[in-house]
Design a protein around this motif. Structure first.
Motif, PDB file in Angstrom:
ATOM      1  N   GLN A  53       0.824  -1.201   0.000  1.00 51.74           N
ATOM      2  CA  GLN A  53       0.000   0.000   0.000  1.00 51.74           C
ATOM      3  C   GLN A  53       0.865   1.262   0.000  1.00 51.74           C
ATOM      4  OE1 GLN A  53      -3.117  -1.453  -0.910  1.00 51.74           O
ATOM      5  NE2 GLN A  53      -3.673   0.490   0.062  1.00 51.74           N
ATOM      6  N   TYR A  54       1.911   1.238   0.853  1.00 49.94           N
ATOM      7  CA  TYR A  54       2.812   2.395   0.888  1.00 49.94           C
ATOM      8  C   TYR A  54       3.536   2.575  -0.462  1.00 49.94           C
ATOM      9  CZ  TYR A  54       2.288   3.185   5.919  1.00 49.94           C
ATOM     10  OH  TYR A  54       1.798   3.495   7.159  1.00 49.94           O
ATOM     11  N   ALA A  55       3.980   1.473  -1.025  1.00 49.41           N
ATOM     12  CA  ALA A  55       4.671   1.543  -2.321  1.00 49.41           C
ATOM     13  C   ALA A  55       3.736   2.079  -3.408  1.00 49.41           C
ATOM     14  CB  ALA A  55       5.194   0.161  -2.710  1.00 49.41           C
ATOM     15  N   GLY A  56       2.484   1.616  -3.360  1.00 50.19           N
ATOM     16  CA  GLY A  56       1.498   2.084  -4.342  1.00 50.19           C
ATOM     17  C   GLY A  56       1.259   3.573  -4.235  1.00 50.19           C
ATOM     18  N   ILE A  57       1.173   4.072  -2.982  1.00 49.46           N
ATOM     19  CA  ILE A  57       0.969   5.513  -2.780  1.00 49.46           C
ATOM     20  C   ILE A  57       2.140   6.309  -3.357  1.00 49.46           C
ATOM     21  CG2 ILE A  57       0.860   7.303  -1.000  1.00 49.46           C
ATOM     22  CD1 ILE A  57      -0.744   5.250   0.710  1.00 49.46           C
ATOM     23  N   ILE A  58       3.367   5.831  -3.100  1.00 49.88           N
ATOM     24  CA  ILE A  58       4.550   6.535  -3.625  1.00 49.88           C
ATOM     25  C   ILE A  58       4.523   6.547  -5.164  1.00 49.88           C
ATOM     26  CG2 ILE A  58       7.057   6.433  -3.815  1.00 49.88           C
ATOM     27  CD1 ILE A  58       7.058   5.232  -0.939  1.00 49.88           C
ATOM     28  N   ILE A  59       4.223   5.386  -5.736  1.00 46.24           N
ATOM     29  CA  ILE A  59       4.158   5.289  -7.212  1.00 46.24           C
ATOM     30  C   ILE A  59       3.121   6.238  -7.775  1.00 46.24           C
ATOM     31  CG2 ILE A  59       3.538   3.758  -9.129  1.00 46.24           C
ATOM     32  CD1 ILE A  59       4.784   1.453  -7.469  1.00 46.24           C
ATOM     33  N   LEU A  60       1.954   6.278  -7.137  1.00 48.76           N
ATOM     34  CA  LEU A  60       0.877   7.146  -7.642  1.00 48.76           C
ATOM     35  C   LEU A  60       1.244   8.619  -7.532  1.00 48.76           C
ATOM     36  CD1 LEU A  60      -2.142   5.156  -6.210  1.00 48.76           C
ATOM     37  CD2 LEU A  60      -1.711   5.623  -8.631  1.00 48.76           C
ATOM     38  N   VAL A  61       1.915   9.011  -6.451  1.00 51.02           N
ATOM     39  CA  VAL A  61       2.351  10.404  -6.303  1.00 51.02           C
ATOM     40  C   VAL A  61       3.325  10.777  -7.421  1.00 51.02           C
ATOM     41  CG1 VAL A  61       3.661  12.009  -4.859  1.00 51.02           C
ATOM     42  CG2 VAL A  61       1.935  10.533  -3.830  1.00 51.02           C
ATOM     43  N   LEU A  62       4.271   9.858  -7.703  1.00 53.59           N
ATOM     44  CA  LEU A  62       5.236  10.109  -8.788  1.00 53.59           C
ATOM     45  C   LEU A  62       4.526  10.219 -10.140  1.00 53.59           C
ATOM     46  CD1 LEU A  62       8.144   7.714  -7.722  1.00 53.59           C
ATOM     47  CD2 LEU A  62       8.106  10.220  -7.581  1.00 53.59           C
ATOM     48  N   GLU A  63       3.540   9.353 -10.345  1.00 57.51           N
ATOM     49  CA  GLU A  63       2.776   9.408 -11.609  1.00 57.51           C
ATOM     50  C   GLU A  63       2.050  10.739 -11.748  1.00 57.51           C
ATOM     51  OE1 GLU A  63       0.170   6.113 -12.004  1.00 57.51           O
ATOM     52  OE2 GLU A  63       1.769   4.639 -12.227  1.00 57.51           O
ATOM     53  N   ILE A  64       1.457  11.193 -10.626  1.00 57.25           N
ATOM     54  CA  ILE A  64       0.723  12.467 -10.659  1.00 57.25           C
ATOM     55  C   ILE A  64       1.664  13.623 -10.993  1.00 57.25           C
ATOM     56  CG2 ILE A  64      -0.508  14.146  -9.228  1.00 57.25           C
ATOM     57  CD1 ILE A  64      -1.761  11.672  -7.775  1.00 57.25           C
ATOM     58  N   LEU A  65       2.845  13.624 -10.379  1.00 57.93           N
ATOM     59  CA  LEU A  65       3.822  14.683 -10.670  1.00 57.93           C
ATOM     60  C   LEU A  65       4.255  14.638 -12.133  1.00 57.93           C
ATOM     61  CD1 LEU A  65       6.044  14.492  -7.440  1.00 57.93           C
ATOM     62  CD2 LEU A  65       4.383  16.279  -8.057  1.00 57.93           C
ATOM     63  N   CYS A  66       4.441  13.442 -12.659  1.00 62.02           N
ATOM     64  CA  CYS A  66       4.850  13.275 -14.069  1.00 62.02           C
ATOM     65  C   CYS A  66       3.794  13.840 -15.013  1.00 62.02           C
ATOM     66  CB  CYS A  66       5.086  11.789 -14.357  1.00 62.02           C
ATOM     67  SG  CYS A  66       5.574  11.462 -16.069  1.00 62.02           S
ATOM     68  N   VAL A  67       2.531  13.564 -14.708  1.00 60.13           N
ATOM     69  CA  VAL A  67       1.435  14.048 -15.572  1.00 60.13           C
ATOM     70  C   VAL A  67       1.274  15.557 -15.439  1.00 60.13           C
ATOM     71  CG1 VAL A  67      -1.052  13.932 -15.997  1.00 60.13           C
ATOM     72  CG2 VAL A  67       0.257  11.837 -15.563  1.00 60.13           C
ATOM     73  N   LEU A  68       1.420  16.075 -14.204  1.00 62.49           N
ATOM     74  CA  LEU A  68       1.297  17.520 -13.997  1.00 62.49           C
ATOM     75  C   LEU A  68       2.364  18.295 -14.762  1.00 62.49           C
ATOM     76  CD1 LEU A  68       0.469  17.727 -10.180  1.00 62.49           C
ATOM     77  CD2 LEU A  68      -1.014  18.408 -12.082  1.00 62.49           C
ATOM     78  N   TYR A  69       3.511  17.668 -15.030  1.00 60.35           N
ATOM     79  CA  TYR A  69       4.603  18.317 -15.762  1.00 60.35           C
ATOM     80  C   TYR A  69       4.229  18.556 -17.229  1.00 60.35           C
ATOM     81  CZ  TYR A  69       9.166  18.927 -17.985  1.00 60.35           C
ATOM     82  OH  TYR A  69      10.213  19.406 -18.722  1.00 60.35           O
ATOM     83  N   ARG A  70       3.307  17.725 -17.718  1.00 51.91           N
ATOM     84  CA  ARG A  70       2.873  17.881 -19.115  1.00 51.91           C
ATOM     85  C   ARG A  70       1.878  19.024 -19.245  1.00 51.91           C
ATOM     86  NH1 ARG A  70       4.370  13.476 -22.379  1.00 51.91           N
ATOM     87  NH2 ARG A  70       5.907  12.284 -21.212  1.00 51.91           N
ATOM     88  N   LYS A  71       1.812  19.556 -20.510  1.00 54.51           N
ATOM     89  CA  LYS A  71       0.883  20.668 -20.764  1.00 54.51           C
ATOM     90  C   LYS A  71      -0.550  20.158 -20.682  1.00 54.51           C
ATOM     91  CE  LYS A  71       0.443  24.601 -23.892  1.00 54.51           C
ATOM     92  NZ  LYS A  71       1.119  25.633 -23.148  1.00 54.51           N
ATOM     93  N   SER A  72      -1.444  20.993 -20.192  1.00 52.03           N
ATOM     94  CA  SER A  72      -2.818  20.577 -19.945  1.00 52.03           C
ATOM     95  C   SER A  72      -3.555  20.304 -21.247  1.00 52.03           C
ATOM     96  CB  SER A  72      -3.558  21.674 -19.165  1.00 52.03           C
ATOM     97  OG  SER A  72      -4.902  21.305 -18.990  1.00 52.03           O
ATOM     98  N   THR A  73      -4.159  19.095 -21.306  1.00 52.85           N
ATOM     99  CA  THR A  73      -5.002  18.710 -22.435  1.00 52.85           C
ATOM    100  C   THR A  73      -6.191  17.943 -21.880  1.00 52.85           C
ATOM    101  OG1 THR A  73      -3.929  16.593 -22.808  1.00 52.85           O
ATOM    102  CG2 THR A  73      -2.989  18.486 -23.965  1.00 52.85           C
ATOM    103  N   LYS A  74      -7.096  17.589 -22.728  1.00 49.16           N
ATOM    104  CA  LYS A  74      -8.280  16.857 -22.275  1.00 49.16           C
ATOM    105  C   LYS A  74      -7.885  15.480 -21.740  1.00 49.16           C
ATOM    106  CE  LYS A  74     -12.960  15.742 -23.776  1.00 49.16           C
ATOM    107  NZ  LYS A  74     -13.929  15.797 -24.893  1.00 49.16           N
ATOM    108  N   LEU A  75      -7.057  14.740 -22.475  1.00 47.88           N
ATOM    109  CA  LEU A  75      -6.634  13.415 -22.026  1.00 47.88           C
ATOM    110  C   LEU A  75      -5.750  13.499 -20.772  1.00 47.88           C
ATOM    111  CD1 LEU A  75      -5.853  11.318 -25.227  1.00 47.88           C
ATOM    112  CD2 LEU A  75      -7.848  11.245 -23.770  1.00 47.88           C
ATOM    113  N   GLN A  76      -4.958  14.574 -20.693  1.00 49.54           N
ATOM    114  CA  GLN A  76      -4.115  14.751 -19.508  1.00 49.54           C
ATOM    115  C   GLN A  76      -4.984  14.946 -18.270  1.00 49.54           C
ATOM    116  OE1 GLN A  76      -3.620  17.768 -17.666  1.00 49.54           O
ATOM    117  NE2 GLN A  76      -1.462  17.849 -17.079  1.00 49.54           N
ATOM    118  N   THR A  77      -6.069  15.689 -18.412  1.00 49.60           N
ATOM    119  CA  THR A  77      -6.991  15.921 -17.290  1.00 49.60           C
ATOM    120  C   THR A  77      -7.662  14.616 -16.868  1.00 49.60           C
ATOM    121  OG1 THR A  77      -7.406  18.163 -18.110  1.00 49.60           O
ATOM    122  CG2 THR A  77      -9.008  17.258 -16.546  1.00 49.60           C
TER     123      THR A  77
END
Length: 965
Positions: A9-33
């Motif tokens: 569970q802890y590992a999953g939370i860390i992975i998801l936080v990293l994924e969220i940061l990675c997506v936030l780095y991209r320019k906003s689009t409909k699929l990105q949202t």
């Protein structure tokens, strides 16, 4: 096991936080949202379940479930939406809001679960069974419906994915579909395992959703889906008024709006290949797309950022309104063009009506001037002559402007001598200037090349208009005419300038200069003749030649008119002192060779005996030694045996033509390597010189051969030490090589005949013949030679005609047709050379028909051509027997060939609105005897031409031609 699950569970939370940061780095689009919502919802799901795993009471566990359901309902929903958007599946507008409300309702029901049993029928806390203490929740009807709906999402995604996989052939697209199907399968498996109860109370959808989000992120980042669509959204709106189709750098479809899907219905079914191919082809060919009643233009635009290509988009723009406007504009333009053409025809016909009586007036007035001795009468007659000439000039201007407006005026480049053109021009303007006591100063650059290629007739017309204008508007002082230029390779850039000390023009009057029917300063110039059309014609002619007129004028001081013109050089000999050359042209002409070259030896290759004799006779006084052969094979044998200083090669020869012979020479060993080979050809058309030079010939000479051009060619290419000035000492002539085509006694006889009068023979134009024969005796000899060969020529023509018209083997017929073409080509050249223009033109028509393989046309013309050859032979009999043949006299019998040819010329004259030429041709036709029916039609034709009934006259000509044929 519990600790392992907790660590996961802890590992999953860390992975998801990293994924969220990675997506936030991209320019906003409909699929990105959409992806961001999935990841945050999954993170809330993980955090809530971590709390549930660590809860020690039922109340704590229930609060953790409420945290889970903040995100859990939206994980599935937005994965489903991502799939729909990525696959471009068309949905109902209210579907997304409806599903959102349903999933939000689930979250609300869970948050209020203590107060009802709509979602959970019971809530218990089990501390004895399972991997860890957990809630045991009873499933109500709504709970079951909601999870069945989730299963439907995943089944739909899986089935649709398989369908798209089968349709697409693109490997990249197939991999993306596999990713999406695996995401759906993992989610379904997690859900089924949880419902089965084998997980010991552990919610297996938790790791399933984690795996799904990781796969989703890999899919998007690996194929740059977010970046490409981000750039698209910077350029277009979701709802675009025009059609829009977007593909990535690998030609995969990313986006197609409703407009494009309406036009390309295959897109709705997921098949994009046909639409992409059609749009790409329309862009390449710059064609428009027609769909229903609408017309579309296609634009292609690349999607580039930071010099990186992400894909491209096609914009489909509706241009129906502008297209219909353009079509209507074209219709109106055509109506205007026809109206303008009708006006031009009217002006031409009106001018012709005036032109005919004016010529009569001028003729009768000339008789009055010659015969009258009364000063007053002569004064009146001179006024009539001046007025009639002025009117005639106006009519000619109107005819010219009508031709320009109707598109009948053409620029016809030919070879011409600059000194001759300028001399004619100066002669014409000199008299007018002298009458007004004006000085005419001529300045011509002596280094200008004399031999140029251009339309000398139109250049002369332009300069004459400018000079006439200057004389008209100049009362005292002088006219200065200057010609300068500079060479660049084979091109002469000329500058013509006319200056005068006349009345000049005010600056505000300059625009009137090029307007038709305008005159400068009407109050001062009302006595000056003319319509003002001349300058308008000058402007149009210069425009057709790719240049323009420059004007500078000072009111009361004078004007300057100038223009630049580019002409091709065909003879680089300088023009020299024009004044001296002009005086020379007026002296009595006596031919004299420009040089002698007794030690030079040349080879002539021509299959025509007469051509060879003419060539040798033209060079007789140069004392050049000439060997002549009649075929390419004989030429190859000659060059293997001995060397020559130059070779003249005819192009059109049977079996092996001149170009083929020259190629064989280059491939074999012989004694004439690197010597100039000149091609002799009647193909003096644009591009011919470039073709021959590309083949390797040193130069080319047009046939019929002009003696001066031939001598210039020899002086250019013979070694300098072999060329002596004319009149060299007699002892230099020792050892002169004999001319192979010469015959004993001919030289003396030709000298006796030189300058003798030529008989007036029907169909022979001696002025045309003298362009090639400055020596009348040589012309007589050439006609005798042609006469002697005509029977053999006619026999060969008849034999070859019989072969290719009788059928038989294809190769044999083709060879006979080619030899027939070469024979009529020779007749064309020979007859043009001796002034038999009609027969030469008939031969040219037959040559063209043979070249096109038009055997039916040859079959119609050949008998007529043979009759005309026989008639010409009879006319030439007077030369063969030194003038002792019977004289031709009496009324002219019907000559079908001549009449048909004259009718063709008449059609052309009527088509070009050249009514004066039409009148002359009609007079010629009227001199023949006709059968009664044809005679009546000739009388009808004469009346139609007199009344300017062009269309009716053309129809009558067709009927007469059919009757004669």
């Amino acid at each position: 096991m519990y600790l392992a699950l907790l660590a996961m569970q802890y590992a999953g939370i860390i992975i998801l936080v990293l994924e969220i940061l990675c997506v936030l780095y991209r320019k906003s689009t409909k699929l990105q949202t959409i992806l961001l919502v999935v990841l945050i919802s999954t993170l809330l799901n993980f955090v809530g379940y971590l709390f549930e795993m660590q809860a020690t009471t039922q109340e704590m566990a229930l609060q953790a479930v409420k945290v889970i359901y903040i995100g859990k309902p939206f994980i599935i929903l937005f994965i489903f939406i991502f799939f729909i958007e990525r696959m471009g599946i068309k949905t109902l507008r209210f579907l997304y809001p409806l599903l959102g409300i349903l999933h939000l309702t689930v979250s609300v029901l869970v948050f209020t679960c203590e107060k009802h049993s709509l979602y959970y029928s019971s809530i218990d806390y089990d501390t004895e069974h399972g991997l860890f203490p957990h809630l045991v929740l009873g499933h109500s009807v709504f709970y079951m419906i909601y999870h069945i709906m989730i299963m439907v999402y995943f089944v739909f995604m899986f089935v649709a994915g398989i369908r798209f996989f089968r349709r697409t052939k693109d490997k990249r697209e197939r991999i993306q579909i596999i990713y999406l199907n695996v995401i759906a399968a993992v989610s379904v498996i997690g859900l089924l395992v949880f419902f089965s109860g084998v997980s010991g109370g552990y919610d297996t959808t938790i790791p399933a959703y984690l795996i799904a989000t990781i796969l989703l992120l890999v899919l998007i980042t690996r194929y740059d889906l977010l970046d490409a669509l981000s750039l698209v959204k910077e350029n277009v709106m979701d709802e675009f008024a025009e059609g829009l189709l977007v593909i990535d750098q690998n030609d995969n479809l990313l986006y197609a709006n409703s407009k494009v899907q309406t036009i390309f219905s295959d897109l709705k079914e997921g098949n994009s290949e046909k639409a992409k191919e059609q749009l790409h082809n329309l862009c390449l060919t710059e064609q428009k797309l027609v769909f229903g009643n609408n017309i579309y233009e296609i634009y292609e635009k690349e999607i580039v950022k930071d010099r990186r290509l992400y894909g491209k988009m096609f914009v489909v723009r509706d241009v129906t309104e502008s297209y219909n406007y353009a079509v209507e504009l074209e219709k109106q333009t055509e109506i205007a063009r026809k109206a303008n053409q009708a006006k031009s025809q009217f002006l031409a016909k009106m001018s012709h009506e005036i032109w005919t009586p004016i010529n009569v007036i001028l003729g009768m007035d000339e008789m009055i001037l010659r015969e009258s001795r009364e000063e007053e009468i002569r004064h009146y007659a001179m006024d009539v002559q001046n007025s009639a000439n002025a009117l005639l000039s106006i009519i000619n201007d109107i005819l010219d402007i009508s031709k320009i407006e109707s598109g009948k005026m053409e620029i016809m480049p030919v070879q011409y001598e600059l000194d001759s053109m300028l001399n004619d021009l100066i002669s014409m303007i000199y008299v007018k200037a002298k009458e007004k006591n004006l000085e005419l100063e001529v300045r011509v650059d002596e280094t200008l090349p004399n031999g140029l290629i251009g339309d000398d007739v139109r250049i002369r017309q332009i300069l004459l208009n400018l000079l006439n204008n200057s004389v008209k508007y100049t009362q005292k002082g002088k006219i200065t005419f200057s010609v300068t230029g500079h060479k660049e390779e084979n091109t002469l850039f000329m500058h013509f300038e006319v200056r005068d000390t006349g009345i000049g023009m005010k600056e505000e009057e300059l625009p009137k200069l090029f307007a038709a029917f305008e005159r400068m300063d009407e109050s001062r110039n009302r006595r000056i003749e003319g319509t003002g059309l001349g300058m308008n014609i000058v402007l149009e002619l210069l425009r057709m030649m790719g240049t323009k007129l420059e004007v500078a004028s000072t009111y009361g001081e004078g004007s300057k008119f100038s223009f630049d013109l580019m002409q091709e050089i065909y003879m680089d000999k300088p023009i020299g002192n024009l004044n001296e050359r002009s005086r020379e042209l007026y002296r009595t002409y006596t031919y004299k060779a420009a040089f002698i070259a007794p030690q030079a030896k040349i080879l002539l290759v021509d299959d025509n005996d007469v051509n060879r004799k003419v060539f040798c006779n033209l060079l007789r006084e140069t004392q050049i030694g000439i060997d002549d052969v009649d075929s390419g094979f004989a030429c190859l044998e000659k060059v293997r045996q001995q060397s020559y200083d130059m070779i003249f090669m005819d192009h059109m020869m049977p079996d092996m033509n001149g170009v083929e012979t020259f190629r064989r020479m280059q491939e074999t060993e012989h004694k004439c390597k690197d010597i100039p080979v000149i091609i002799l050809t009647a193909n003096a058309i644009a591009g011919a010189k470039e073709y021959y030079l590309k083949e390797g010939f040193a130069d080319y000479l047009s046939k019929p051969i002009n003696s001066r051009k031939l001598e210039d060619m020899l002086q250019k290419y013979l070694p300098e030490h072999l060329v002596w000035a004319a009149g060299a000492p007699e002892d230099q002539n020792a050892g002169i090589a004999s001319v192979s085509a010469g015959e004993p006694g001919k030289t003396e006889r030709n000298r006796q005949e030189r300058g003798a009068d030529l008989p007036d023979l029907e169909e022979f134009d001696w002025e045309a013949a003298k362009q090639y024969f400055e020596d009348t005796g040589l012309l007589r000899q050439t006609i005798r030679d042609i006469y002697m060969s005509m029977d053999a020529d006619m026999e060969q023509l008849q034999n070859r005609f019989a072969v290719f018209t009788a059928g038989g083997a294809g190769d044999e017929r083709q060879k006979a047709l080619e030899n027939y073409r070469i024979l009529v080509h020779a007749v064309k050249s020979n007859m043009a050379m001796v002034g038999a223009v009609l027969l030469s033109k008939l031969a040219r028509l037959l040559e063209a028909a043979a070249l096109q393989g038009n055997i039916p046309r040859i079959e119609r013309m050949h008998p007529v051509f043979m009759e005309e050859m026989q008639a010409h032979k009879q006319r030439m009999e007077v030369f063969a027997f030194d003038g002792k043949s019977a004289a031709h006299g009496g009324k002219r019998e019907t000559d079908a060939v001549e009449i048909l040819v004259t009718l063709d010329f008449l059609k052309e004259s009527l088509g070009n609105m050249e009514y004066d030429a039409a009148d002359e041709l009609m007079e010629k036709l009227a001199s023949f005897y006709y059968e009664e029916e044809i005679g009546k039609k000739m009388d009808l034709l004469k009346g139609q031409i007199f009344n300017l009934q062009t269309e009716e006259a053309l129809a009558t000509i067709q009927e007469i031609a059919a009757g004669l044929s």
